[in-house]
Design a protein around this motif. Structure first.
Motif, PDB file in Angstrom:
ATOM      1  N   THR A  61       0.854  -1.190   0.000  1.00 51.63           N
ATOM      2  CA  THR A  61       0.000   0.000   0.000  1.00 51.63           C
ATOM      3  C   THR A  61       0.887   1.237   0.000  1.00 51.63           C
ATOM      4  O   THR A  61       1.840   1.323   0.772  1.00 51.63           O
ATOM      5  N   TYR A  62       0.560   2.174  -0.889  1.00 52.41           N
ATOM      6  CA  TYR A  62       1.331   3.402  -1.019  1.00 52.41           C
ATOM      7  C   TYR A  62       0.459   4.593  -0.627  1.00 52.41           C
ATOM      8  O   TYR A  62      -0.769   4.492  -0.582  1.00 52.41           O
ATOM      9  N   SER A  63       1.080   5.683  -0.337  1.00 54.18           N
ATOM     10  CA  SER A  63       0.341   6.901  -0.004  1.00 54.18           C
ATOM     11  C   SER A  63       0.886   8.055  -0.832  1.00 54.18           C
ATOM     12  O   SER A  63       2.086   8.131  -1.109  1.00 54.18           O
ATOM     13  N   ARG A  64      -0.014   8.908  -1.253  1.00 50.48           N
ATOM     14  CA  ARG A  64       0.339  10.119  -1.977  1.00 50.48           C
ATOM     15  C   ARG A  64      -0.301  11.306  -1.274  1.00 50.48           C
ATOM     16  O   ARG A  64      -1.390  11.205  -0.716  1.00 50.48           O
ATOM     17  N   THR A  65       0.394  12.431  -1.302  1.00 50.78           N
ATOM     18  CA  THR A  65      -0.031  13.598  -0.539  1.00 50.78           C
ATOM     19  C   THR A  65      -0.094  14.830  -1.430  1.00 50.78           C
ATOM     20  O   THR A  65       0.764  15.015  -2.306  1.00 50.78           O
ATOM     21  N   ARG A 230     -10.241   5.875   2.317  1.00 52.34           N
ATOM     22  CA  ARG A 230      -8.791   5.903   2.128  1.00 52.34           C
ATOM     23  C   ARG A 230      -8.213   7.311   2.199  1.00 52.34           C
ATOM     24  O   ARG A 230      -6.999   7.488   2.162  1.00 52.34           O
ATOM     25  N   SER A 232      -7.472  10.942   3.934  1.00 50.37           N
ATOM     26  CA  SER A 232      -7.342  11.663   5.193  1.00 50.37           C
ATOM     27  C   SER A 232      -6.978  13.113   4.870  1.00 50.37           C
ATOM     28  O   SER A 232      -6.230  13.387   3.933  1.00 50.37           O
ATOM     29  N   THR A 246      -4.098  13.130   2.010  1.00 52.07           N
ATOM     30  CA  THR A 246      -3.328  11.908   1.827  1.00 52.07           C
ATOM     31  C   THR A 246      -4.260  10.795   1.388  1.00 52.07           C
ATOM     32  O   THR A 246      -5.311  10.579   1.995  1.00 52.07           O
ATOM     33  N   GLN A 248      -4.450   6.646   0.376  1.00 54.97           N
ATOM     34  CA  GLN A 248      -3.814   5.336   0.432  1.00 54.97           C
ATOM     35  C   GLN A 248      -4.339   4.474  -0.715  1.00 54.97           C
ATOM     36  O   GLN A 248      -5.549   4.412  -0.948  1.00 54.97           O
ATOM     37  N   ASP A 249      -3.422   3.785  -1.412  1.00 59.64           N
ATOM     38  CA  ASP A 249      -3.851   2.933  -2.524  1.00 59.64           C
ATOM     39  C   ASP A 249      -2.716   1.975  -2.873  1.00 59.64           C
ATOM     40  O   ASP A 249      -1.544   2.261  -2.614  1.00 59.64           O
ATOM     41  N   ALA A 255      -3.782   6.845  -6.789  1.00 58.00           N
ATOM     42  CA  ALA A 255      -3.933   7.790  -5.669  1.00 58.00           C
ATOM     43  C   ALA A 255      -3.709   9.219  -6.139  1.00 58.00           C
ATOM     44  O   ALA A 255      -4.438  10.135  -5.746  1.00 58.00           O
TER      45      ALA A 255
END
Length: 263
Positions: A61-65, A230, A232, A246, A248-249, A255
């Motif tokens: 799982t990756y996160s992008r902001t 997913r 935030s 943010t 999550q995907d 994302a």
């Protein structure tokens, strides 16, 4: 001198005895380990296998902001734009705080527009050996619904046949499986299903298609709840008007696309 030697003698003997006892204890411990060495080897190999299988089966799982600066002076205009976007009519004063902006970004109505724009109501899952992997932009097929589907959601398994044919089976409407339904067709043909006609189009990855694929479709409003979960959003600091979003995907590119469309 003789008295000094006599006084040191018990100490030296005690040190020797302690060293001998430690050597005996280490020897006993080593003998115990050696007698059960295959159990230890099997336990280590089993632990490594379980850990490797878990990593193989569980997708990363990756996160992008993204960061957004909210202009306090233009919040009323911004909120009017947001509510106009989702088709509601509300009035906001210029004193509306940044918390309301965060709540607006979490609105399922806005995320529903994002899902529709990006075509996320349909998902494609590659059924690999002992694991499943959701595909994004790399699915060998693309499903198109002809008309308005009456169901809130459906799914089916599709496997590749000879040449440009495919087979649909295990059709479900919601959680209910439609027993006895099976369809074989060519790509780009219209197929009648329990939820209406659909068309399966090939993509650039069609020739690389090997495993069965599970195709799922749900209404954008239902899929939007998944992506809202997913997401935030919060302030970068207490005294700041910078909102940090943010997502999550399992696909960082998706994302980024969701955040871009949301903004």
């Amino acid at each position: 001198m003789a008295d000094s030697k006599q006084n040191n003698l018990p100490t030296n003997i005690g040190q020797v005895n302690n060293e001998e006892e430690q050597a005996i204890q280490l020897a006993d411990l080593w003998a115990l380990v050696w007698d059960h060495k295959w159990w230890y080897v099997f336990s280590i190999l089993a632990a490594l296998f379980i850990a490797s299988f878990y990593l193989y089966k569980t997708p990363k799982t990756y996160s992008r902001t993204e960061k957004v600066i909210v202009d306090e002076d233009s919040q009323a205009s911004m909120m009017r734009d947001l509510t106009s976007f989702v088709g509601t009519t509300r009035r906001y004063n210029s004193g509306t705080n940044v918390d309301n902006e965060i709540e607006a970004l979490h609105a399922p109505d806005i995320m529903e527009k994002v899902v529709t724009r990006l075509g996320l109501e349909t998902s494609y899952v590659d059924n690999q050996l002992f694991r499943v992997r959701e595909m994004y932009k790399n699915s060998p097929v693309d499903m198109q619904i002809v008309g308005d589907g009456a169901a809130s959601g459906f799914s089916f398994n599709i496997s590749k046949g000879k040449d440009s044919t495919y087979v649909i089976r295990d059709f479900k409407v919601g959680a209910n499986e439609i027993k006895g339904f099976k369809a074989t067709a060519h790509v780009r043909d219209t197929v009648d299903t329990p939820v209406g006609p659909i068309v399966i189009h090939p993509t650039n990855y069609f020739n690389k298609w090997k495993n069965d694929i599970t195709v799922s479709w749900v209404k954008p409003s239902l899929r939007a709840k998944r992506y809202v979960g997913r997401l935030s959003a919060g302030l970068s600091s207490k005294q700041s008007s910078v909102v940090v979003l943010t997502m999550q995907d399992v696909y960082p590119s998706r994302a980024e696309a969701v955040l871009g469309a949301l903004l």
